[in-house]
Motif scaffolding. Structure first.
Motif, PDB file in Angstrom:
ATOM      1  N   VAL A 130      15.484 -12.857   7.598  1.00 45.68           N
ATOM      2  CA  VAL A 130      15.001 -11.478   7.715  1.00 45.68           C
ATOM      3  C   VAL A 130      13.576 -11.409   7.147  1.00 45.68           C
ATOM      4  N   ALA A 131      13.356 -12.108   6.026  1.00 45.16           N
ATOM      5  CA  ALA A 131      12.005 -12.145   5.441  1.00 45.16           C
ATOM      6  C   ALA A 131      11.005 -12.720   6.449  1.00 45.16           C
ATOM      7  N   ARG A 132      11.428 -13.751   7.158  1.00 44.95           N
ATOM      8  CA  ARG A 132      10.525 -14.335   8.164  1.00 44.95           C
ATOM      9  C   ARG A 132      10.225 -13.328   9.277  1.00 44.95           C
ATOM     10  N   LYS A 133      11.234 -12.559   9.655  1.00 43.80           N
ATOM     11  CA  LYS A 133      11.011 -11.524  10.684  1.00 43.80           C
ATOM     12  C   LYS A 133      10.060 -10.446  10.172  1.00 43.80           C
ATOM     13  N   VAL A 134      10.202 -10.090   8.910  1.00 43.71           N
ATOM     14  CA  VAL A 134       9.265  -9.116   8.336  1.00 43.71           C
ATOM     15  C   VAL A 134       7.844  -9.661   8.463  1.00 43.71           C
ATOM     16  N   MET A 135       7.694 -10.945   8.148  1.00 44.27           N
ATOM     17  CA  MET A 135       6.374 -11.599   8.219  1.00 44.27           C
ATOM     18  C   MET A 135       5.841 -11.611   9.650  1.00 44.27           C
ATOM     19  N   GLU A 136       6.707 -11.956  10.582  1.00 46.34           N
ATOM     20  CA  GLU A 136       6.217 -12.212  11.947  1.00 46.34           C
ATOM     21  C   GLU A 136       6.210 -10.986  12.849  1.00 46.34           C
ATOM     22  N   ASP A 137       7.120 -10.040  12.577  1.00 45.64           N
ATOM     23  CA  ASP A 137       7.284  -8.942  13.541  1.00 45.64           C
ATOM     24  C   ASP A 137       6.876  -7.577  13.007  1.00 45.64           C
ATOM     25  N   THR A 138       6.368  -7.517  11.790  1.00 45.83           N
ATOM     26  CA  THR A 138       5.946  -6.202  11.275  1.00 45.83           C
ATOM     27  C   THR A 138       4.558  -6.349  10.639  1.00 45.83           C
ATOM     28  N   PRO A 139       3.895  -5.217  10.421  1.00 47.43           N
ATOM     29  CA  PRO A 139       2.595  -5.293   9.734  1.00 47.43           C
ATOM     30  C   PRO A 139       2.771  -5.314   8.215  1.00 47.43           C
ATOM     31  N   HIS A 140       4.026  -5.418   7.749  1.00 48.94           N
ATOM     32  CA  HIS A 140       4.303  -5.296   6.316  1.00 48.94           C
ATOM     33  C   HIS A 140       4.615  -6.643   5.668  1.00 48.94           C
ATOM     34  N   VAL A 141       4.682  -6.641   4.367  1.00 48.69           N
ATOM     35  CA  VAL A 141       5.082  -7.846   3.625  1.00 48.69           C
ATOM     36  C   VAL A 141       6.499  -7.692   3.073  1.00 48.69           C
ATOM     37  N   MET A 142       6.828  -6.512   2.569  1.00 45.47           N
ATOM     38  CA  MET A 142       8.133  -6.343   1.902  1.00 45.47           C
ATOM     39  C   MET A 142       8.927  -5.194   2.508  1.00 45.47           C
ATOM     40  N   LEU A 143      10.215  -5.430   2.710  1.00 47.43           N
ATOM     41  CA  LEU A 143      11.134  -4.347   3.039  1.00 47.43           C
ATOM     42  C   LEU A 143      12.271  -4.397   2.024  1.00 47.43           C
ATOM     43  N   ALA A 144      12.698  -3.215   1.574  1.00 49.39           N
ATOM     44  CA  ALA A 144      13.704  -3.170   0.513  1.00 49.39           C
ATOM     45  C   ALA A 144      14.931  -2.362   0.932  1.00 49.39           C
ATOM     46  N   GLY A 145      16.067  -2.728   0.339  1.00 50.62           N
ATOM     47  CA  GLY A 145      17.282  -1.931   0.410  1.00 50.62           C
ATOM     48  C   GLY A 145      17.725  -1.571   1.813  1.00 50.62           C
ATOM     49  N   LYS A 146      18.058  -0.296   1.981  1.00 52.90           N
ATOM     50  CA  LYS A 146      18.617   0.187   3.261  1.00 52.90           C
ATOM     51  C   LYS A 146      17.661  -0.054   4.425  1.00 52.90           C
ATOM     52  N   GLY A 147      16.368   0.121   4.161  1.00 48.50           N
ATOM     53  CA  GLY A 147      15.377  -0.087   5.227  1.00 48.50           C
ATOM     54  C   GLY A 147      15.371  -1.530   5.691  1.00 48.50           C
ATOM     55  N   ALA A 148      15.486  -2.448   4.741  1.00 46.42           N
ATOM     56  CA  ALA A 148      15.526  -3.877   5.092  1.00 46.42           C
ATOM     57  C   ALA A 148      16.787  -4.173   5.899  1.00 46.42           C
ATOM     58  N   GLU A 149      17.892  -3.548   5.494  1.00 45.86           N
ATOM     59  CA  GLU A 149      19.165  -3.793   6.183  1.00 45.86           C
ATOM     60  C   GLU A 149      19.100  -3.243   7.625  1.00 45.86           C
ATOM     61  N   GLN A 150      18.549  -2.065   7.751  1.00 41.33           N
ATOM     62  CA  GLN A 150      18.420  -1.462   9.087  1.00 41.33           C
ATOM     63  C   GLN A 150      17.537  -2.346   9.976  1.00 41.33           C
ATOM     64  N   PHE A 151      16.436  -2.824   9.401  1.00 39.93           N
ATOM     65  CA  PHE A 151      15.532  -3.705  10.144  1.00 39.93           C
ATOM     66  C   PHE A 151      16.269  -4.969  10.598  1.00 39.93           C
TER      67      PHE A 151
END
Ligand code: SD4
Length: 331
Positions: A130-151
């Protein structure tokens, strides 16, 4: 990889190492091939990780040996521990927080300084992916909690119950006497931080954990924090940490170690200095464990840790670094 990007990345290598066969191995579909005509950078691929996770470095090595990238190697390497329910400090089977919820932290960083992290993620067995997807598919670096789970669900990850019977039973016992106070560094160790260098000489890193056992709900340690639990600068090297995350965050430990290498220290010297900085801030408290591992662009490695009571040892001698120099370095 697009051809232009490949050429651009190649230019970071020493000029003499950009050989014709190197470009020839990238065909029109940009598929790289293995074989004797492959790139010759003089770099020996290697993967190292914290603690004794030989299966994880074996997996990473498999990826590197097949000509894969250090990014794929570290992701697939640490996934072995995330999937291992017998490892109660990473991924599925991890010990829960004091409320009985398993919450996971992870981050990943690539050769170009791209990075992604998830904090306090629940119900997903592979936070590193999921961290790799945050890196590759979003303009963000960190997603936390419920938002990370939804993503994660949006990206196709499956919902899974991560609390195993064993971890639940232990937590139930802990509750009887604990008064809900997390005890630093007694119940918890074995976060996996991994660094790899591939045949192109590119370094990536990954770090993943269920964090401190029976922590306060919402507590996040160093492991998903870029610069603290993990840092990679592909011009210099990489470092990653295990142990009491609060101490590593306070000193921005992994960034510090990479900067020390930039100033000319070897990975070993840098790890030792990083540990000493933490000790200097803890004159009255010697009851915790911290360990760092590091790697530089030459593929040299270092490791150092302190144990409760502040006994020092080269981390590998303490059995806490899996530097597979015998079996997994390409010779
Ligand atoms: C944390 N650094 O959450 C992690 C725990 C750990 O070995 O590394 N344990 O603070």
């Amino acid at each position: 990889m697009k051809r232009r990007k490949f050429l651009k990345n190649s230019s970071t290598l020493t000029a003499g190492l950009i050989s014709a066969p190197m470009l020839a191995t990238c065909n029109e579909n940009n598929t790289k091939t293995n074989g004797p005509d492959e790139i010759s950078t003089g770099i020996k691929p290697i993967a190292i990780c914290t603690w004794n996770f030989h299966n994880a470095t074996a997996k990473a090595w498999e990826v590197l040996d097949q000509g894969g990238s250090s990014l794929d190697a570290v992701e697939q390497g640490v996934m072995i521990e995330e999937a291992d329910v017998n490892n109660q400090t990473v991924g599925k089977g991890g010990r829960p927080d004091r409320n009985g919820d398993v919450t996971l932290d992870a981050c990943i960083m690539d050769k170009d300084g791209n990075c992604g992290a998830v904090l306090c993620l629940q119900n997903i067995a592979h936070p590193i992916s999921v961290a790799r997807k945050v890196m590759e598919d979003t303009p963000h670096v960190m997603l936390a909690g419920k938002g990370a789970e939804q993503f994660a669900y949006e990206k196709g990850f499956e919902k899974e119950d991560l609390l195993t019977k064993k971890s639940m039973q232990e937590w139930t016992e802990w509750k009887k006497t604990s008064q809900y106070k997390p005890i630093i560094n007694i119940e918890n160790h074995d976060t996996i931080g991994m660094l790899a260098i591939d045949k192109n000489g590119d370094i990536s890193g990954a770090c993943t954990t269920s964090g401190m056992a029976y922590k306060y709900a919402g507590r996040v340690g160093d492991s998903p924090i870029i610069g603290a639990g993990l840092f990679v600068d592909n011009e210099i090297g990489g470092a990653t940490a295990t142990g009491v995350g609060e101490e590593v965050v306070r000193t921005v430990g992994s960034f510090l170690i990479v900067e020390l290498m930039r100033q000319g220290k070897s990975p070993q010297e840098a790890c030792e200095e990083g540990v000493k900085r933490i000790i200097a801030k803890n004159k009255d408290n010697t009851d915790f464990q911290i360990g760092f591992i590091a790697m530089n662009k030459k593929g040299e490695t270092g490791s150092y840790c302190i144990q409760p009571g502040f006994t020092f040892r080269k981390y590998s001698e303490a059995g806490h670094v899996n530097n597979p120099s015998d079996s997994f370095i390409k010779t």
